[in-house]
Write an enzyme that holds these catalytic residues in place. Structure first.
Site, PDB file in Angstrom:
ATOM      1  N   HIS A 136      32.996  31.058  20.162  1.00 13.90           N
ATOM      2  CA  HIS A 136      32.512  32.444  20.137  1.00 13.90           C
ATOM      3  C   HIS A 136      31.099  32.528  19.584  1.00 13.90           C
ATOM      4  O   HIS A 136      30.614  31.591  18.945  1.00 13.90           O
ATOM      5  CB  HIS A 136      33.440  33.332  19.293  1.00 13.90           C
ATOM      6  CG  HIS A 136      34.706  33.707  20.008  1.00 13.90           C
ATOM      7  ND1 HIS A 136      35.776  32.854  20.101  1.00 13.90           N
ATOM      8  CD2 HIS A 136      35.054  34.832  20.683  1.00 13.90           C
ATOM      9  CE1 HIS A 136      36.738  33.439  20.798  1.00 13.90           C
ATOM     10  NE2 HIS A 136      36.327  34.640  21.167  1.00 13.90           N
ATOM     11  N   LYS A 140      30.907  36.580  14.991  1.00 10.96           N
ATOM     12  CA  LYS A 140      32.352  36.870  14.905  1.00 10.96           C
ATOM     13  C   LYS A 140      32.828  36.575  13.487  1.00 10.96           C
ATOM     14  O   LYS A 140      32.582  35.495  12.960  1.00 10.96           O
ATOM     15  CB  LYS A 140      33.125  36.025  15.922  1.00 10.96           C
ATOM     16  CG  LYS A 140      34.616  36.314  15.932  1.00 10.96           C
ATOM     17  CD  LYS A 140      35.301  35.660  17.118  1.00 10.96           C
ATOM     18  CE  LYS A 140      36.812  35.857  17.084  1.00 10.96           C
ATOM     19  NZ  LYS A 140      37.213  37.262  17.098  1.00 10.96           N
TER      20      LYS A 140
HETATM   21  P1  NAD Z   1      30.856  45.024  15.830  1.00 11.35           P
HETATM   22  O1  NAD Z   1      30.723  44.613  14.402  1.00 11.35           O
HETATM   23  O2  NAD Z   1      29.664  44.930  16.717  1.00 11.35           O
HETATM   24  O3  NAD Z   1      31.402  46.521  15.929  1.00 11.35           O
HETATM   25  C1  NAD Z   1      32.362  47.061  15.058  1.00 11.35           C
HETATM   26  C2  NAD Z   1      31.996  48.514  14.843  1.00 11.35           C
HETATM   27  O4  NAD Z   1      33.055  49.147  14.116  1.00 11.35           O
HETATM   28  C3  NAD Z   1      30.704  48.699  14.010  1.00 11.35           C
HETATM   29  O5  NAD Z   1      29.780  49.500  14.723  1.00 11.35           O
HETATM   30  C4  NAD Z   1      31.198  49.374  12.751  1.00 11.35           C
HETATM   31  O6  NAD Z   1      30.250  50.294  12.199  1.00 11.35           O
HETATM   32  C5  NAD Z   1      32.433  50.090  13.293  1.00 11.35           C
HETATM   33  N1  NAD Z   1      33.315  50.585  12.229  1.00 11.35           N
HETATM   34  C6  NAD Z   1      33.533  50.080  10.994  1.00 11.35           C
HETATM   35  N2  NAD Z   1      34.376  50.880  10.321  1.00 11.35           N
HETATM   36  C7  NAD Z   1      34.682  51.903  11.132  1.00 11.35           C
HETATM   37  C8  NAD Z   1      35.493  53.075  10.988  1.00 11.35           C
HETATM   38  N3  NAD Z   1      36.174  53.307   9.865  1.00 11.35           N
HETATM   39  N4  NAD Z   1      35.593  53.917  12.037  1.00 11.35           N
HETATM   40  C9  NAD Z   1      34.909  53.677  13.173  1.00 11.35           C
HETATM   41  N5  NAD Z   1      34.115  52.608  13.374  1.00 11.35           N
HETATM   42  C10 NAD Z   1      34.012  51.732  12.353  1.00 11.35           C
HETATM   43  O7  NAD Z   1      32.056  44.132  16.408  1.00 11.35           O
HETATM   44  P2  NAD Z   1      32.413  43.852  17.938  1.00 11.35           P
HETATM   45  O8  NAD Z   1      31.834  42.544  18.370  1.00 11.35           O
HETATM   46  O9  NAD Z   1      32.144  45.070  18.760  1.00 11.35           O
HETATM   47  O10 NAD Z   1      33.988  43.616  17.828  1.00 11.35           O
HETATM   48  C11 NAD Z   1      34.852  44.654  17.340  1.00 11.35           C
HETATM   49  C12 NAD Z   1      36.273  44.120  17.307  1.00 11.35           C
HETATM   50  O11 NAD Z   1      36.734  43.883  18.635  1.00 11.35           O
HETATM   51  C13 NAD Z   1      36.432  42.785  16.562  1.00 11.35           C
HETATM   52  O12 NAD Z   1      37.650  42.816  15.852  1.00 11.35           O
HETATM   53  C14 NAD Z   1      36.503  41.773  17.692  1.00 11.35           C
HETATM   54  O13 NAD Z   1      37.165  40.594  17.326  1.00 11.35           O
HETATM   55  C15 NAD Z   1      37.268  42.569  18.708  1.00 11.35           C
HETATM   56  N6  NAD Z   1      37.162  42.112  20.102  1.00 11.35           N
HETATM   57  C16 NAD Z   1      38.303  42.183  20.833  1.00 11.35           C
HETATM   58  C17 NAD Z   1      38.283  41.846  22.162  1.00 11.35           C
HETATM   59  C18 NAD Z   1      39.545  41.971  22.963  1.00 11.35           C
HETATM   60  O14 NAD Z   1      39.528  41.746  24.180  1.00 11.35           O
HETATM   61  N7  NAD Z   1      40.663  42.355  22.335  1.00 11.35           N
HETATM   62  C19 NAD Z   1      37.087  41.438  22.776  1.00 11.35           C
HETATM   63  C20 NAD Z   1      35.932  41.382  22.002  1.00 11.35           C
HETATM   64  C21 NAD Z   1      35.974  41.745  20.654  1.00 11.35           C
END
Ligand code: NAD
Length: 251
Positions: A136, A140
């Protein structure tokens, strides 16, 4: 879209809007999003009027998933969760909330990744050993990936069902600690790689007498998760229940 200012939230807000019947109306994030894609911005889900939305998508961080699940349970709105890295206690709270509304949660919404898990489970009974390498991007925060954990569980389940015994670990001396990666149980090892330039990739390496089989999946762009989220959105509603993964939603 909870976590809507994040990397995934922005990619989903942009691309789900392009799908017929879907409109991202609220981007929920304490951070100011770079783009709104026609939606309104809210710092918290508590500020959103339930009447304005049909369903919540959460790609944020584990603590906010629990708050999203409780909000959806209280307001009878379906919830699609992509956030990974939840503790057992957080998962238990999400499951509890699903007694009041429909929740679909998946560690990976890319169709290729879901199929590669399925193929890994198919291959598992036929090979003596298996190791997983997940790769990744370098921002991450959790390791190993949720996808690799799910893949390991499916492999172990398939091996158990086929009566395969756990192979003995051959390493007797570690020159460097943890060189064999994380022990996912029953002989399955997971190795996590974090590098700039990567998005989300996984290799499942099977080894048997005189042969190997590698199942590799690559998400080159976050758009790869959009179709799976759209499938989950089409299935989730306010009918109580918890669904783990989208495998069963894909024919
Ligand atoms: P990121 O850090 O870019 O985004 C996370 C966002 O959540 C940030 O903008 C942050 O400010 C926000 N956040 C924090 N607390 C919050 C709250 N209380 N309410 C609303 N928003 C809040 O991370 P990312 O790369 O976008 O990944 C996010 C999640 O998705 C991670 O857990 C990642 O592992 C997961 N993910 C899952 C998949 C899937 O297919 N299931 C794919 C990619 C990423």
């Amino acid at each position: 879209m909870v976590g809507g200012a994040g990397r995934m939230g922005q990619a989903l807000a942009e691309n789900l809007n392009l799908i017929d019947g879907l409109v991202v109306s609220a981007v929920v994030d304490p951070r100011q999003p770079d783009h709104l894609f026609g939606a309104s911005h809210f710092a918290s889900l508590e500020d959103v009027s339930p009447a304005e939305i049909d369903v919540v998508v959460d790609f944020s961080q584990p603590a906010s998933v629990v708050a999203s699940a409780q909000w959806c349970a209280k307001n009878h709105r379906g919830l699609v969760i992509g956030t990974t890295g939840l503790s057992d206690a957080q998962l238990a709270e999400v499951t509890e909330a699903s007694k009041s509304t429909g929740i679909i949660m998946s560690a990976n919404f890319s169709l290729g990744a879901v199929l590669s898990e399925r193929f890994a489970a198919m291959a598992a009974p036929y090979f003596e050993r298996v190791e997983i390498i997940e790769l990744h991007h370098d921002r991450k925060v959790d390791a190993p990936s949720g996808t690799s954990i799910t893949t390991a569980s499916r492999i172990k389940e398939a091996r158990r069902a086929a009566g395969r015994v756990t192979p003995e670990e051959p390493t007797r001396r570690f020159t460097l600690e943890a060189a064999r990666g994380a022990d996912a149980g029953e002989g399955v090892r997971i190795h996590s790689v974090r590098l700039p330039g990567l998005v989300a990739h996984q290799e499942v390496l099977f080894g048997g007498a005189g042969e190997g089989l590698t199942i590799r999946h690559d998400s080159y762009d976050r758009v790869s998760f959009v179709q799976g989220v759209a499938i989950a959105l089409a299935h989730v509603d306010e009918t109580p229940g918890f669904t783990w993964g989208i495998d069963e939603l894909i024919p």
